[in-house]
Design a protein around this motif. Structure first.
Motif, short mmCIF file in Angstrom:
data_model
loop_
_atom_site.label_atom_id
_atom_site.label_comp_id
_atom_site.label_asym_id
_atom_site.label_seq_id
_atom_site.Cartn_x
_atom_site.Cartn_y
_atom_site.Cartn_z
N LEU A 311 -8.96 -0.91 -9.94
CA LEU A 311 -9.01 -1.61 -8.65
C LEU A 311 -7.76 -1.31 -7.82
O LEU A 311 -7.83 -1.13 -6.60
N MET A 312 -6.60 -1.25 -8.48
CA MET A 312 -5.37 -0.94 -7.76
C MET A 312 -5.41 0.48 -7.22
O MET A 312 -4.98 0.74 -6.08
N PHE A 313 -5.92 1.42 -8.02
CA PHE A 313 -6.03 2.79 -7.55
C PHE A 313 -6.98 2.88 -6.36
O PHE A 313 -6.69 3.58 -5.37
N ALA A 314 -8.11 2.17 -6.44
CA ALA A 314 -9.08 2.19 -5.34
C ALA A 314 -8.45 1.63 -4.07
O ALA A 314 -8.68 2.15 -2.97
N ASP A 315 -7.63 0.59 -4.21
CA ASP A 315 -6.95 0.02 -3.05
C ASP A 315 -5.95 1.02 -2.47
O ASP A 315 -5.81 1.14 -1.25
N TYR A 316 -5.27 1.73 -3.35
CA TYR A 316 -4.31 2.75 -2.91
C TYR A 316 -5.02 3.82 -2.06
O TYR A 316 -4.58 4.16 -0.96
N VAL A 317 -6.15 4.33 -2.56
CA VAL A 317 -6.90 5.34 -1.81
C VAL A 317 -7.44 4.73 -0.52
O VAL A 317 -7.45 5.38 0.54
N GLY A 318 -7.89 3.48 -0.59
CA GLY A 318 -8.38 2.82 0.61
C GLY A 318 -7.34 2.73 1.70
O GLY A 318 -7.64 2.90 2.89
N HIS A 319 -6.09 2.50 1.32
CA HIS A 319 -5.01 2.48 2.31
C HIS A 319 -4.76 3.87 2.90
O HIS A 319 -4.52 4.01 4.10
N LEU A 320 -4.81 4.87 2.05
CA LEU A 320 -4.61 6.23 2.55
C LEU A 320 -5.69 6.61 3.57
O LEU A 320 -5.44 7.33 4.53
N ARG A 321 -6.91 6.09 3.35
CA ARG A 321 -8.04 6.42 4.23
C ARG A 321 -8.29 5.35 5.28
O ARG A 321 -9.28 5.41 6.01
N HIS A 322 -7.41 4.34 5.37
CA HIS A 322 -7.49 3.29 6.39
C HIS A 322 -8.81 2.53 6.34
O HIS A 322 -9.44 2.27 7.37
N LEU A 323 -9.22 2.15 5.14
CA LEU A 323 -10.46 1.42 4.97
C LEU A 323 -10.21 -0.09 5.00
O LEU A 323 -9.14 -0.56 4.64
N ASP A 324 -11.22 -0.84 5.43
CA ASP A 324 -11.13 -2.29 5.39
C ASP A 324 -11.13 -2.79 3.94
O ASP A 324 -11.67 -2.13 3.05
#
Length: 423
Positions: A311-324
């Motif tokens: 989940l932390m990794f997914a959040d990290y990628v989400g920030h890189l891709r500017h996802l909600d």
């Protein structure tokens, strides 16, 4: 494109009654953080110093309650994840976090499954340990890939119960020594014990999984400051349970090993050494019960990592891709979440056959040693500045505790890095 990950998820309402029924994320976090290496460190401390460092286990429990409460308070007060908080402090946090989560996952994927293989190998010795490690990884992969958070929580709560009943039950066999055990509540520093005090007070259960706590209760549906009391109750109960578990391991070590002057290995295999001692003193039934508890502790750690750190990794990628924050790709079952599960499971299998490359282990050791100071110091900043709404910032007493904890983590960090390069 503007970053949108700070958009809070819609707040939810906690139940008016029945707080026992809603606790769970804290147990997941605490059980994930206490793995084989932590149990061995506690056991060795008991072997070397008897009950004298019991007080350090209690200090460590209080420290984890304070630190993880800070993680939960930041998440509920702001509606943001821990990685969002780190990101708001500057890009330098990503320079550390990115290599850490990749290298840590690769090495831990092998180390964690090997830890599960040890009790399985003792219970079923006809099967090679490498086979058990691979089987453990595959079973965890399937559970994490298809299991939603509530399933993971229920399963891990059951394993915590098994851990607690087996290890604490065995520790009760030492109750005839209760007066001597209670002397360990008085803080003392026997000669040569400083490193072990650091380990018990600051290192037990101290990993990246502490920061995953906020991700777990978000998956459970806790959103908004109105969940603050529930979160604090959940966190305190969970770390008290695991604190008793760790204390029980110290008591077992002090009773069975210290008095008999029996040494155990400092690796996870030291827990198998204890199994042999238990069998010699109490018989095969107690030994088997202990191995089941060992298995529950080891398996709960890897299942928690496969879920929480993914989940932390997914959040990290989400920030890189500017996802909600509500984008399904950054939650359980999402594509980024599942990518990290794949990373934890399959590439590390190579290490079961090739050994652990020195450079990789050095990087793992250094980056891992830096994480707890990183978490402690960044929490101090986040919980004392505009990053957190004023009503939920630290008071002077919590700041004092967090400051002491952070200094202790820096000392542990320096000690561990020296240890990494002196091997």
């Amino acid at each position: 494109m503007a970053e949108t990950t700070s958009t809070p998820i819609e707040e939810t309402t906690p139940p008016a009654k029945g707080r026992w029924k809603v606790i769970g994320p804290g147990l997941v976090a605490a059980a994930t953080g206490v793995g084989g290496a932590d149990l061995v460190a506690t056991l060795v401390a008991g072997q070397k110093f008897g009950y004298a460092l019991l007080w350090a286990c209690i200090v460590g429990t209080v420290m984890k309650i304070v630190l993880v409460e800070g993680v939960g308070r930041y998440t509920l007060a702001t509606g943001n994840t821990m990685f969002h908080g780190w990101r708001s402090l500057g890009a330098w946090t990503s320079w550390y976090f990115a290599p850490y989560i990749i290298i840590w996952g690769f090495v831990y994927g092998a180390a964690g499954t090997s830890g599960v293989a040890l009790p399985l190998g003792a219970l079923f010795p006809s099967v090679d340990l490498k086979v058990w490690a691979i089987v453990a990884g595959l079973i965890t992969f399937v559970m994490a890939w298809f299991g939603r958070y509530r399933f993971i929580e229920k399963l891990m709560s059951a394993m915590v119960l098994i851990m607690f009943l087996t290890v604490v039950g065995i520790a009760t066999l030492s109750l005839p020594h209760l007066p001597e055990i209670l002397t360990g509540l008085v803080p003392t520093l026997p000669e040569g014990s400083f490193v072990y005090v650091l380990s018990l007070a600051g290192g037990i259960g101290g990993t990246i999984t502490l920061a995953a706590y906020g991700y777990w209760f978000r998956e459970k549906g806790w959103h908004g400051p109105q969940w603050m009391n529930i979160m604090r109750w959940d966190n305190t109960v969970a770390y008290l349970v695991t604190g008793i578990f760790v204390i029980s391991m110290l008591i077992i070590g002090g009773d069975l090993l210290y008095t008999a002057n029996i040494a155990v290995r400092s690796s996870d295999a030291g827990l198998l050494d204890l199994a042999k001692v238990l069998e010699d003193r109490y018989g095969s039934t107690i030994c088997t019960i202990y191995l089941i508890g060992f298995l529950a502790a080891a398996f709960s750690s890897i299942l928690g990592v496969w879920n929480g750190v993914s989940l932390m990794f997914a959040d990290y990628v989400g920030h890189l891709r500017h996802l909600d924050q509500d984008d399904p790709r950054v939650h359980v079952g999402g594509s980024y979440f599942r990518f990290y599960i794949l990373w934890l499971t399959f590439p590390p299998m190579i290490l079961h056959f090739l050994g652990k490359p020195t450079l990789l282990i050095l990087s793992y050791g250094v980056l891992g040693a830096l994480f707890m100071p990183f978490l402690g110091l960044t929490l101090l900043i986040l919980l004392n500045t505009k990053h957190t709404p004023k009503p939920w910032r630290n008071g002077w007493f919590v700041n004092l505790l967090m400051g002491v904890i952070s200094v202790l983590f820096v000392i542990i960090c320096v000690n561990e890095i020296i240890g990494v390069f002196s091997k």
